[in-house]
Design an enzyme around this catalytic site. Structure first.
Site, PDB file in Angstrom:
ATOM      1  N   ASP A  22       0.773  -1.120   0.094  1.00  0.00           N
ATOM      2  CA  ASP A  22       0.077  -0.076  -0.074  1.00  0.00           C
ATOM      3  C   ASP A  22       0.814   1.232  -0.029  1.00  0.00           C
ATOM      4  O   ASP A  22       1.877   1.339   0.395  1.00  0.00           O
ATOM      5  CB  ASP A  22      -0.985   0.026   1.348  1.00  0.00           C
ATOM      6  CG  ASP A  22      -2.017   0.942   1.198  1.00  0.00           C
ATOM      7  OD1 ASP A  22      -2.448   1.536  -0.062  1.00  0.00           O
ATOM      8  OD2 ASP A  22      -2.605   1.469   2.382  1.00  0.00           O
ATOM      9  N   HIS A  39       2.346   3.424  -9.167  1.00  0.00           N
ATOM     10  CA  HIS A  39       1.911   2.156  -9.278  1.00  0.00           C
ATOM     11  C   HIS A  39       3.275   1.324 -10.171  1.00  0.00           C
ATOM     12  O   HIS A  39       3.843   0.275  -9.757  1.00  0.00           O
ATOM     13  CB  HIS A  39       0.453   1.856 -10.171  1.00  0.00           C
ATOM     14  CG  HIS A  39      -0.592   2.315  -9.102  1.00  0.00           C
ATOM     15  ND1 HIS A  39      -0.797   2.011  -7.947  1.00  0.00           N
ATOM     16  CD2 HIS A  39      -1.396   2.882  -9.528  1.00  0.00           C
ATOM     17  CE1 HIS A  39      -1.847   2.401  -7.403  1.00  0.00           C
ATOM     18  NE2 HIS A  39      -2.428   2.974  -8.371  1.00  0.00           N
ATOM     19  N   LEU A 133      10.767 -20.092  -4.969  1.00  0.00           N
ATOM     20  CA  LEU A 133       9.792 -19.441  -4.219  1.00  0.00           C
ATOM     21  C   LEU A 133       8.159 -19.494  -5.168  1.00  0.00           C
ATOM     22  O   LEU A 133       8.112 -19.353  -6.247  1.00  0.00           O
ATOM     23  CB  LEU A 133      10.090 -17.995  -4.307  1.00  0.00           C
ATOM     24  CG  LEU A 133       8.999 -17.073  -3.900  1.00  0.00           C
ATOM     25  CD1 LEU A 133       8.889 -17.148  -2.207  1.00  0.00           C
ATOM     26  CD2 LEU A 133       9.385 -15.498  -4.167  1.00  0.00           C
TER      27      LEU A 133
HETATM   28  C1  IPE Z   1      -5.458  -2.531   0.105  1.00  0.00           C
HETATM   29  O1  IPE Z   1      -5.125  -1.335  -0.404  1.00  0.00           O
HETATM   30  C2  IPE Z   1      -5.358  -3.417  -1.550  1.00  0.00           C
HETATM   31  C3  IPE Z   1      -4.188  -3.462  -1.998  1.00  0.00           C
HETATM   32  C4  IPE Z   1      -2.949  -3.241  -1.520  1.00  0.00           C
HETATM   33  C5  IPE Z   1      -4.182  -4.324  -3.259  1.00  0.00           C
HETATM   34  P1  IPE Z   1      -6.271  -0.155  -0.315  1.00  0.00           P
HETATM   35  O2  IPE Z   1      -5.440   1.173  -0.606  1.00  0.00           O
HETATM   36  O3  IPE Z   1      -7.016  -0.547  -1.475  1.00  0.00           O
HETATM   37  O4  IPE Z   1      -6.839  -0.417   1.118  1.00  0.00           O
HETATM   38  P2  IPE Z   1      -7.778   0.685   1.639  1.00  0.00           P
HETATM   39  O5  IPE Z   1      -8.812   1.168   0.686  1.00  0.00           O
HETATM   40  O6  IPE Z   1      -6.955   1.919   2.057  1.00  0.00           O
HETATM   41  O7  IPE Z   1      -8.422  -0.082   2.923  1.00  0.00           O
HETATM   42  C1  IPE Z   2      -1.671   0.311  -3.324  1.00  0.00           C
HETATM   43  O1  IPE Z   2      -1.261   1.641  -3.486  1.00  0.00           O
HETATM   44  C2  IPE Z   2      -1.956  -0.215  -4.753  1.00  0.00           C
HETATM   45  C3  IPE Z   2      -3.464  -0.518  -4.911  1.00  0.00           C
HETATM   46  C4  IPE Z   2      -4.065  -0.587  -4.311  1.00  0.00           C
HETATM   47  C5  IPE Z   2      -3.491  -1.203  -6.297  1.00  0.00           C
HETATM   48  P1  IPE Z   2      -2.718   3.012  -3.464  1.00  0.00           P
HETATM   49  O2  IPE Z   2      -2.967   2.864  -4.632  1.00  0.00           O
HETATM   50  O3  IPE Z   2      -3.764   2.131  -2.439  1.00  0.00           O
HETATM   51  O4  IPE Z   2      -1.840   4.032  -2.656  1.00  0.00           O
HETATM   52  P2  IPE Z   2      -2.426   5.046  -1.633  1.00  0.00           P
HETATM   53  O5  IPE Z   2      -3.038   4.088  -0.577  1.00  0.00           O
HETATM   54  O6  IPE Z   2      -3.449   5.759  -2.166  1.00  0.00           O
HETATM   55  O7  IPE Z   2      -1.243   5.766  -1.303  1.00  0.00           O
HETATM   56 MG    MG Z   3      -3.942   2.289  -0.574  1.00  0.00          MG
END
Ligand code: IPE
Ligand code: IPE
Ligand code: MG
Length: 248
Positions: A22, A39, A133
């Site tokens: 995240d 990303h 792995l």
């Molecule tokens: C969780 O992250 C999902 C992934 C890392 C793929 P999100 O950014 O979607 O989660 P929330 O919305 O903060 O709970």
């Molecule tokens: C995690 O990073 C990737 C996915 C959930 C696909 P985020 O896109 O949730 O990044 P933040 O949480 O908005 O910073």
């Molecule tokens: Mg996120």
């Protein structure tokens, strides 16, 4: 300071580590860029973590790459993420092969665009003979979906008399999850300073050690994984017992 890698107890490496990757969006914002740039940068972290997991002998690494809830993001971001997945699979498969990595996927893959699904299936086949792995990508995944899906299939098999409801226990239930055959993760890592699980592996993490770090995913590197495993090794896992019982 000496690397956490050298300070690890080789005999107590977790078999399965799961990661909620995240913070890509916030990382991009911090660098004055569009979210998709975060990303893209996150792919580099995936490469580092896959390599480091292999180096210390982790057997299964599950990466939460896209949740069921993520489908609700703006269309342009979802499309960019799907494109990125296609490119990542194309670009990384040779390196994964070189590193003897096997690939699998969990989640509602029927929801993935056919282009992603084809590439993914191709890559899974390409790497299927590898013995190192096991990299598990959670795509269009949510734990509640997985559990409901398991319940549906158990109900169906009961009606068709393939199983008897009396037989339902932990082991049988686990065989109906996407993670059947994979041991539960002993360690769950979440980056970006959020203290939540976001619908990830709810059943499987019943006794996992949780590790939260402020690092945003695109900044996460090998040493961060070693540090998380080091932290894990310094915890006492009691599984409901008391300390004194553990040394017996
Ligand atoms: C969780 O992250 C999902 C992934 C890392 C793929 P999100 O950014 O979607 O989660 P929330 O919305 O903060 O709970
Ligand atoms: C995690 O990073 C990737 C996915 C959930 C696909 P985020 O896109 O949730 O990044 P933040 O949480 O908005 O910073
Ligand atoms: Mg996120």
């Amino acid at each position: 300071m000496e690397s956490f890698k050298n300070r690890l107890d080789k005999n107590r490496i977790p078999k399965h580590v799961a990661v909620i990757m995240d913070g890509n969006g916030r990382w991009a914002e911090k660098h004055g860029k569009a979210r998709v740039f975060g990303h893209e940068s996150g792919v580099e972290s995936v490469r580092s973590v896959v390599e480091s997991a292999g180096e210390i002998g982790i057997k299964h690494l599950t990466l939460y790459a896209f949740s069921t809830e993520n489908w609700e993001r703006p269309k342009s971001e979802v499309e960019a993420l799907m494109e990125l997945l296609v490119h990542a699979i194309d670009n990384e498969s040779e390196l994964l092969m070189k590193n003897n990595v096997r690939l699998s996927a969990i989640g509602d893959l029927s929801k993935m665009p056919s282009k992603v699904k084809e590439r993914l299936d191709g890559c899974i086949r390409f790497l299927s003979g590898n013995t190192g792995l096991n990299l598990i990508l959670a795509l269009s995944y949510s734990s509640k979906w997985e559990i409901i899906n398991a319940v549906k299939n158990i109900a169906k098999d009961s009606v068709e008399r393939k199983i008897n409801p009396e037989m339902i226990n932990n082991e049988l239930f686990e065989n109906y999850l996407n993670t059947a055959e994979i041991p539960d993760p002993e360690l769950l890592i979440r980056t970006s300073g959020e203290f939540r699980i976001s619908n990830f592996l709810l059943w499987q993490i019943a006794y996992a050690e949780l590790y939260f770090t402020e690092k945003l995913w695109p900044d996460f590197r090998k040493e961060d994984l070693f540090e998380a495993v080091f932290d894990f090794q310094n915890r006492e896992r009691r599984f409901g017992k008391i300390s004194e019982q553990l040394t017996l």
